[in-house]
Motif scaffolding. Structure first.
Motif, PDB file in Angstrom:
ATOM      1  N   CYS A  57      -6.977  -3.067   7.285  1.00  0.00           N
ATOM      2  CA  CYS A  57      -6.712  -3.290   5.861  1.00  0.00           C
ATOM      3  C   CYS A  57      -7.910  -2.879   5.009  1.00  0.00           C
ATOM      4  O   CYS A  57      -7.746  -2.220   3.975  1.00  0.00           O
ATOM      5  CB  CYS A  57      -6.375  -4.763   5.614  1.00  0.00           C
ATOM      6  SG  CYS A  57      -4.783  -5.274   6.267  1.00  0.00           S
TER       7      CYS A  57
ATOM      8  N   MET B 106      -7.778   3.775  -0.608  1.00  0.00           N
ATOM      9  CA  MET B 106      -7.073   3.666  -1.885  1.00  0.00           C
ATOM     10  C   MET B 106      -8.070   3.687  -3.051  1.00  0.00           C
ATOM     11  O   MET B 106      -7.806   4.288  -4.090  1.00  0.00           O
ATOM     12  CB  MET B 106      -6.243   2.390  -1.912  1.00  0.00           C
ATOM     13  CG  MET B 106      -5.134   2.364  -0.876  1.00  0.00           C
ATOM     14  SD  MET B 106      -4.224   0.804  -0.820  1.00  0.00           S
ATOM     15  CE  MET B 106      -3.269   0.931  -2.335  1.00  0.00           C
TER      16      MET B 106
ATOM     17  N   ILE C 134       0.816  -1.220   0.000  1.00  0.00           N
ATOM     18  CA  ILE C 134       0.000   0.000   0.000  1.00  0.00           C
ATOM     19  C   ILE C 134       0.846   1.264   0.000  1.00  0.00           C
ATOM     20  O   ILE C 134       0.313   2.356  -0.206  1.00  0.00           O
ATOM     21  CB  ILE C 134      -0.969   0.024   1.201  1.00  0.00           C
ATOM     22  CG1 ILE C 134      -0.196   0.048   2.516  1.00  0.00           C
ATOM     23  CG2 ILE C 134      -1.936  -1.149   1.135  1.00  0.00           C
ATOM     24  CD1 ILE C 134      -1.070   0.151   3.743  1.00  0.00           C
TER      25      ILE C 134
ATOM     26  N   LEU D  78      -3.912  -2.611  -7.224  1.00  0.00           N
ATOM     27  CA  LEU D  78      -3.636  -3.435  -6.058  1.00  0.00           C
ATOM     28  C   LEU D  78      -4.370  -4.764  -6.242  1.00  0.00           C
ATOM     29  O   LEU D  78      -5.575  -4.792  -6.499  1.00  0.00           O
ATOM     30  CB  LEU D  78      -4.117  -2.748  -4.780  1.00  0.00           C
ATOM     31  CG  LEU D  78      -3.942  -3.539  -3.472  1.00  0.00           C
ATOM     32  CD1 LEU D  78      -2.464  -3.753  -3.175  1.00  0.00           C
ATOM     33  CD2 LEU D  78      -4.620  -2.817  -2.311  1.00  0.00           C
TER      34      LEU D  78
ATOM     35  N   LYS E 154      -8.107   0.778   4.740  1.00  0.00           N
ATOM     36  CA  LYS E 154      -7.074   1.289   3.835  1.00  0.00           C
ATOM     37  C   LYS E 154      -7.442   1.019   2.381  1.00  0.00           C
ATOM     38  O   LYS E 154      -7.223   1.872   1.511  1.00  0.00           O
ATOM     39  CB  LYS E 154      -5.727   0.623   4.159  1.00  0.00           C
ATOM     40  CG  LYS E 154      -4.563   1.231   3.401  1.00  0.00           C
ATOM     41  CD  LYS E 154      -4.355   2.695   3.799  1.00  0.00           C
ATOM     42  CE  LYS E 154      -3.175   3.302   3.054  1.00  0.00           C
ATOM     43  NZ  LYS E 154      -2.963   4.718   3.446  1.00  0.00           N
ATOM     44  N   ILE E 155      -8.026  -0.148   2.121  1.00  0.00           N
ATOM     45  CA  ILE E 155      -8.456  -0.474   0.759  1.00  0.00           C
ATOM     46  C   ILE E 155      -9.501   0.533   0.292  1.00  0.00           C
ATOM     47  O   ILE E 155      -9.471   1.001  -0.859  1.00  0.00           O
ATOM     48  CB  ILE E 155      -9.001  -1.910   0.696  1.00  0.00           C
ATOM     49  CG1 ILE E 155      -7.850  -2.917   0.861  1.00  0.00           C
ATOM     50  CG2 ILE E 155      -9.729  -2.169  -0.619  1.00  0.00           C
ATOM     51  CD1 ILE E 155      -8.306  -4.348   1.038  1.00  0.00           C
TER      52      ILE E 155
END
Length: 450
Positions: free
Chosen positions: A202, A209, A178, A185, A205-206
């Motif tokens: 996670c 993004m 990341i 990704l 964060k995904i």
């Protein structure tokens, strides 16, 4: 999304490479399977003299495109070609035929153990892996502290990776992926080994993004995660695309397939299927067509046992909109076939959001307060609840179950038996409007008075 949007949105972008981050056209991959190591050696020494190997097609004519900032889930049983497809997109495998185009830097979390040198320390692997993904030493130096902080492996950062637990390994690998500023990704089940707290970090964060425009391919056996993260999904079956479309519709059909077994719907094997009226391409459920909309998913061993199912107000009128704390009556009318065992019979409902997350679930099996041993074959079951759902659109699932074993057998399962909205005045956060009281206790002398 418009009510008139095309049923197969991915194909509407298929010819526009300028708008796509990933384009896969007719990708096929063949592997040679040898019965013994000796056969492999013979094939090398005597090529073409005879066939020493069997052909196994991991992928057959797979085509799709993914736009910038889009998250697409890939689902399927083990051996369906998911990992092979991701490796082809990453460039670690080459297809036997077809074309692959990826615009931008790719960061991938593939099977556990890939990408790191087990003899190197975590620190050394960060620099090695990030450099392989195109970062300069100066860029890695600048981001190393942030990578170390996200991974949360402490002093193990300077220990050999071979001493790491699977969770530590994934934390470090994800932290690197990341931080390399990828355009794409790719995640292949790697997060499944992490603890609950790290998985939540996670997924957050995904989402960040995704909002920043990163394109994400996400492989998981967890249907709920695919529905929550992805707009679209691709179902691979024996190397071919069996269905692609909205994440909700595809995962619904996949769940049905897994419940019924491979014998169901054999005629559609290896056939590309897209969203149709029966699988509702528009997850936003356009208001103008809601009342006439059919189920997203409808299956079972005794289809037709559920005569009707819907949501009603206190006057017995079927409704499509409920205000906060209104009474909701879920009514399920049933006509039982003669061969159904009433001893372990259960009537159930659930209310889901448009991503397919179960928000409210209730079955008569829970409380065992209903005895179905009466003679009548037709009856109506009513569940009553308060509307504590926040603003949004929801759907009703109605089911008739056999609870003889731990895993229920479904006589009939209707996902999308009815659709409705919840309206709440003002802005509220969270999914539910819980009835919460407020109280303040002030210790004497702590409050200042004018």
């Amino acid at each position: 999304m418009s009510c008139n949007a095309p049923a197969n949105p991915d194909m509407s972008r298929a010819d526009s490479s300028a708008e796509s981050t990933i384009q896969v056209r007719g990708a096929s991959k063949r592997f040679a399977i040898y019965e013994t190591p000796v056969d492999r050696l013979k094939h090398i020494i005597f090529p073409g003299s005879r066939k020493y190997a069997k052909e196994f097609w991991a992928l057959r004519d797979v085509s799709f495109s993914v736009g910038r900032g889009e998250t697409v889930g890939i689902i399927g049983q083990n051996g369906s070609g998911k990992s092979t497809l991701l490796q082809i997109v990453c460039g670690t495998l080459r297809p036997n035929s077809g074309a692959i185009e990826v615009n931008g830097r790719v960061a991938a979390l593939l099977e556990l153990g890939a990408g790191f040198n087990l003899e190197f320390s975590g620190r050394e692997n960060v620099y090695l892996n990030a450099a392989m993904l195109g970062m300069t030493s100066a860029e890695i130096d600048e981001k190393f502290a942030s990578i170390e902080e996200f991974a949360e492996i402490g002093e193990f950062i300077d220990q050999p990776v071979k001493t790491y637990s699977s969770g530590m390994y994934v934390r470090l690998a994800f932290a690197v992926a990341i931080h390399v500023d990828p355009a794409v990704l790719i995640i292949d089940e790697a997060l499944a080994v992490g603890d609950a707290r790290f998985q939540a970090r996670c997924f957050n964060k995904i989402r960040e993004m995704k909002e920043a425009g990163v394109t994400i391919l996400f492989v998981s056996h967890d249907v709920g995660s695919v529905r929550n993260l992805c707009e679209r999904a691709i179902w691979l079956d024996r190397g071919s695309v069996r269905m692609m479309g909205s994440a909700f519709a595809v995962t619904a059909q996949y769940t049905q397939f897994m419940s019924e077994g491979e014998a169901a719907d054999d005629a559609s094997d290896a056939v590309v299927r897209h969203d149709t009226a029966s699988t509702r391409p528009d997850d936003e459920m356009c208001q103008s067509s809601r009342e006439s909309a059919g189920p997203i998913n409808h299956w079972g061993s005794h289809i037709g046992s559920i005569v009707s199912a819907g949501v009603f107000d206190h006057l017995g009128v079927r409704q499509t909109v409920f205000s906060e704390f209104d009474d909701i009556f879920v009514r399920i009318s049933v006509r039982l076939p003669e061969d159904i065992d009433r001893t372990n019979l259960s009537v159930a409902f659930s209310i889901k959001d448009t991503k397919g997350t179960d928000l409210i679930v209730r079955t008569t099996h829970d409380e065992k307060a209903i005895d179905f041993s009466f003679e009548a074959s037709k009856f109506e079951l009513e569940f009553r609840l308060k509307n504590q759902l926040n603003n949004g659109r929801y759907l009703l699932v109605a089911a008739l179950e056999d609870r003889t074993s731990r895993v229920p057998h479904y006589y009939e399962y209707i996902e999308g038996a009815s659709y409705f909205s919840s309206y709440v005045g003002g802005d509220r956060y969270g999914m539910f409007l819980s009835e919460i009281t407020e109280k303040i206790n002030v210790e004497s002398g702590l409050l200042t008075r004018p």
